[in-house]
Design a protein around this motif. Sequence first.
Motif, PDB file in Angstrom:
ATOM      1  N   LYS A 122      74.606  93.050  39.805  1.00 53.24           N
ATOM      2  CA  LYS A 122      73.239  93.530  39.967  1.00 53.24           C
ATOM      3  C   LYS A 122      73.264  95.046  40.076  1.00 53.24           C
ATOM      4  CE  LYS A 122      69.146  92.642  42.808  1.00 53.24           C
ATOM      5  NZ  LYS A 122      68.616  91.851  43.940  1.00 53.24           N
ATOM      6  N   TYR A 123      72.474  95.710  39.234  1.00 50.38           N
ATOM      7  CA  TYR A 123      72.595  97.166  39.134  1.00 50.38           C
ATOM      8  C   TYR A 123      71.200  97.791  39.022  1.00 50.38           C
ATOM      9  CZ  TYR A 123      74.616 101.665  37.785  1.00 50.38           C
ATOM     10  OH  TYR A 123      74.987 102.987  37.750  1.00 50.38           O
ATOM     11  N   PRO A 124      70.900  98.823  39.839  1.00 52.66           N
ATOM     12  CA  PRO A 124      69.580  99.464  39.768  1.00 52.66           C
ATOM     13  C   PRO A 124      69.401 100.254  38.476  1.00 52.66           C
ATOM     14  CG  PRO A 124      71.022 100.669  41.259  1.00 52.66           C
ATOM     15  CD  PRO A 124      71.758  99.431  40.873  1.00 52.66           C
ATOM     16  N   THR A 125      68.321  99.984  37.765  1.00 54.57           N
ATOM     17  CA  THR A 125      68.053 100.692  36.518  1.00 54.57           C
ATOM     18  C   THR A 125      66.612 100.442  36.088  1.00 54.57           C
ATOM     19  OG1 THR A 125      68.660 100.902  34.172  1.00 54.57           O
ATOM     20  CG2 THR A 125      68.870  98.729  35.154  1.00 54.57           C
ATOM     21  N   TRP A 126      66.047 101.410  35.376  1.00 59.77           N
ATOM     22  CA  TRP A 126      64.715 101.190  34.797  1.00 59.77           C
ATOM     23  C   TRP A 126      64.836 100.673  33.359  1.00 59.77           C
ATOM     24  CZ3 TRP A 126      64.060 103.930  30.390  1.00 59.77           C
ATOM     25  CH2 TRP A 126      64.770 105.122  30.238  1.00 59.77           C
ATOM     26  N   ILE A 127      66.048 100.529  32.876  1.00 61.70           N
ATOM     27  CA  ILE A 127      66.273  99.984  31.534  1.00 61.70           C
ATOM     28  C   ILE A 127      65.997  98.475  31.567  1.00 61.70           C
ATOM     29  CG2 ILE A 127      67.962  99.582  29.712  1.00 61.70           C
ATOM     30  CD1 ILE A 127      67.265 102.480  29.907  1.00 61.70           C
ATOM     31  N   MET A 128      64.922  98.053  30.948  1.00 60.38           N
ATOM     32  CA  MET A 128      64.519  96.650  30.941  1.00 60.38           C
ATOM     33  C   MET A 128      64.659  96.060  29.542  1.00 60.38           C
ATOM     34  SD  MET A 128      63.502  95.724  34.057  1.00 60.38           S
ATOM     35  CE  MET A 128      64.804  96.694  34.841  1.00 60.38           C
ATOM     36  N   ALA A 155      58.880  99.843  34.131  1.00 62.35           N
ATOM     37  CA  ALA A 155      59.980 100.159  35.053  1.00 62.35           C
ATOM     38  C   ALA A 155      60.143 101.664  35.237  1.00 62.35           C
ATOM     39  CB  ALA A 155      61.277  99.545  34.543  1.00 62.35           C
ATOM     40  N   LYS A 156      59.978 102.427  34.151  1.00 60.35           N
ATOM     41  CA  LYS A 156      60.146 103.883  34.218  1.00 60.35           C
ATOM     42  C   LYS A 156      59.102 104.510  35.130  1.00 60.35           C
ATOM     43  CE  LYS A 156      61.888 107.878  33.140  1.00 60.35           C
ATOM     44  NZ  LYS A 156      63.124 108.302  33.825  1.00 60.35           N
ATOM     45  N   VAL A 157      57.870 104.019  35.069  1.00 60.29           N
ATOM     46  CA  VAL A 157      56.799 104.522  35.935  1.00 60.29           C
ATOM     47  C   VAL A 157      56.940 103.951  37.341  1.00 60.29           C
ATOM     48  CG1 VAL A 157      54.304 104.536  36.352  1.00 60.29           C
ATOM     49  CG2 VAL A 157      55.180 104.890  34.044  1.00 60.29           C
ATOM     50  N   GLY A 158      57.270 102.667  37.432  1.00 61.25           N
ATOM     51  CA  GLY A 158      57.283 101.995  38.724  1.00 61.25           C
ATOM     52  C   GLY A 158      58.437 102.361  39.625  1.00 61.25           C
ATOM     53  N   MET A 159      59.617 102.565  39.065  1.00 59.20           N
ATOM     54  CA  MET A 159      60.815 102.770  39.881  1.00 59.20           C
ATOM     55  C   MET A 159      60.695 103.959  40.844  1.00 59.20           C
ATOM     56  SD  MET A 159      64.742 102.683  38.546  1.00 59.20           S
ATOM     57  CE  MET A 159      66.106 102.354  39.645  1.00 59.20           C
ATOM     58  N   PRO A 160      60.275 105.153  40.396  1.00 64.84           N
ATOM     59  CA  PRO A 160      60.157 106.267  41.347  1.00 64.84           C
ATOM     60  C   PRO A 160      59.000 106.111  42.328  1.00 64.84           C
ATOM     61  CG  PRO A 160      59.427 106.940  39.159  1.00 64.84           C
ATOM     62  CD  PRO A 160      60.032 105.586  39.014  1.00 64.84           C
ATOM     63  N   ASN A 161      58.115 105.144  42.081  1.00 60.32           N
ATOM     64  CA  ASN A 161      56.976 104.924  42.969  1.00 60.32           C
ATOM     65  C   ASN A 161      57.196 103.789  43.963  1.00 60.32           C
ATOM     66  OD1 ASN A 161      54.548 106.727  42.221  1.00 60.32           O
ATOM     67  ND2 ASN A 161      55.311 106.069  40.220  1.00 60.32           N
ATOM     68  N   GLY A 162      58.358 103.118  43.882  1.00 61.25           N
ATOM     69  CA  GLY A 162      58.659 102.087  44.871  1.00 61.25           C
ATOM     70  C   GLY A 162      58.851 100.697  44.332  1.00 61.25           C
ATOM     71  N   THR A 217      50.706 107.963  40.006  1.00 66.54           N
ATOM     72  CA  THR A 217      51.165 107.585  41.336  1.00 66.54           C
ATOM     73  C   THR A 217      50.662 106.190  41.670  1.00 66.54           C
ATOM     74  OG1 THR A 217      51.128 109.893  42.079  1.00 66.54           O
ATOM     75  CG2 THR A 217      51.160 108.193  43.781  1.00 66.54           C
ATOM     76  N   LEU A 218      51.581 105.298  42.002  1.00 65.87           N
ATOM     77  CA  LEU A 218      51.245 103.933  42.389  1.00 65.87           C
ATOM     78  C   LEU A 218      51.801 103.659  43.777  1.00 65.87           C
ATOM     79  CD1 LEU A 218      52.154 102.110  39.045  1.00 65.87           C
ATOM     80  CD2 LEU A 218      49.865 102.750  39.803  1.00 65.87           C
ATOM     81  N   GLU A 219      51.264 102.658  44.443  1.00 66.27           N
ATOM     82  CA  GLU A 219      51.742 102.293  45.775  1.00 66.27           C
ATOM     83  C   GLU A 219      52.305 100.880  45.768  1.00 66.27           C
ATOM     84  OE1 GLU A 219      48.837 102.851  48.784  1.00 66.27           O
ATOM     85  OE2 GLU A 219      48.594 105.004  48.409  1.00 66.27           O
ATOM     86  N   PHE A 220      53.510 100.751  46.290  1.00 69.17           N
ATOM     87  CA  PHE A 220      54.157  99.447  46.395  1.00 69.17           C
ATOM     88  C   PHE A 220      54.599  99.244  47.844  1.00 69.17           C
ATOM     89  CE2 PHE A 220      54.714 100.760  42.014  1.00 69.17           C
ATOM     90  CZ  PHE A 220      54.397  99.613  41.307  1.00 69.17           C
ATOM     91  N   ASP A 221      54.102  98.184  48.467  1.00 75.10           N
ATOM     92  CA  ASP A 221      54.492  97.867  49.836  1.00 75.10           C
ATOM     93  C   ASP A 221      55.666  96.892  49.823  1.00 75.10           C
ATOM     94  OD1 ASP A 221      52.380  99.392  50.870  1.00 75.10           O
ATOM     95  OD2 ASP A 221      50.984  97.720  50.584  1.00 75.10           O
ATOM     96  N   LEU A 222      56.483  96.975  50.877  1.00 77.74           N
ATOM     97  CA  LEU A 222      57.597  96.039  51.012  1.00 77.74           C
ATOM     98  C   LEU A 222      57.045  94.697  51.478  1.00 77.74           C
ATOM     99  CD1 LEU A 222      60.340  98.243  52.707  1.00 77.74           C
ATOM    100  CD2 LEU A 222      60.418  97.276  50.417  1.00 77.74           C
TER     101      LEU A 222
END
Length: 279
Positions: free
Chosen positions: A101-107, A140-147, A218-223
Amino acid sequence: MILLVHKDGLVVEIIDLKTNQSLVSTFKSAAQALFYLAKHNKERILIWCHQSQRTYLNIEGIKTSFHLKNMMLSFSKYQYLPEQIGYVEDSPFLKVNKNVKYPTWIMSSNVGAIHASQLIKFENVVNIENTFDFVLNAIAKVGMPNGLFCYSEPKLLTEHISPSEVKNASISELFKFVKHHYKGIWSFLLCVNFVVHEGKIPLLAFLKTIFIKQKNITLEFDLEPINATKIDVEKTIDVIIPTLGRKKYLLDVLQDLSKQTLLPKQVIIVEQNEDKKSK
């Protein structure tokens, strides 16, 4: 969970995995169908997979891997965007280790999953008229830096069988992606790198993107944990100690470490004394 099976971005079948019933879709485009499903099933996990991967889909692996709502998982041996994306981004997210399992925005459209409540946040952010792979990478490219936690996850499949046909992004699509998600200067530098390193002049692909503007969103993602899922995590710790000739204090720290309930797997001591004869 709802499964969308597609072939080259066109819907083949949609199945409600809870009832094992087929769902009717008026959309031919997999991207459009996925957003439609998200609107009408906001508390479900949406799975997509290429028709060639249907037999190898690992539903249990998806359940155990998907422990937060704000996650996006995908897996493929091959990536949609060509390696030239490295001309504009130097980050650990591009060279993906496919074995873990590896963190990446490459989908990839090969197989993947996202929670419907998170997908609908991108409804007015990405252009679903683009190819399915382009849309997934843009999310993924937009979402990853936003959470949004995005990962390459090999557990999505029981066997890693490559599709019979792998469609990569064209040079024009690469330039369009870069212009959407990076500062304008990088599109120019991408063109220069093609000329210098590959002896190619992608002038037409570059010119097509002149009037495209970067998406600053800018998007908001809660845990939000998914309570039904349990995660087994091996608790480990490594310790790095930089020091400069402080023998007594270093010994005190090591003795304290030896008394901890959770012992370090390894202790790395960095002696910063420039004298090579120092002890």
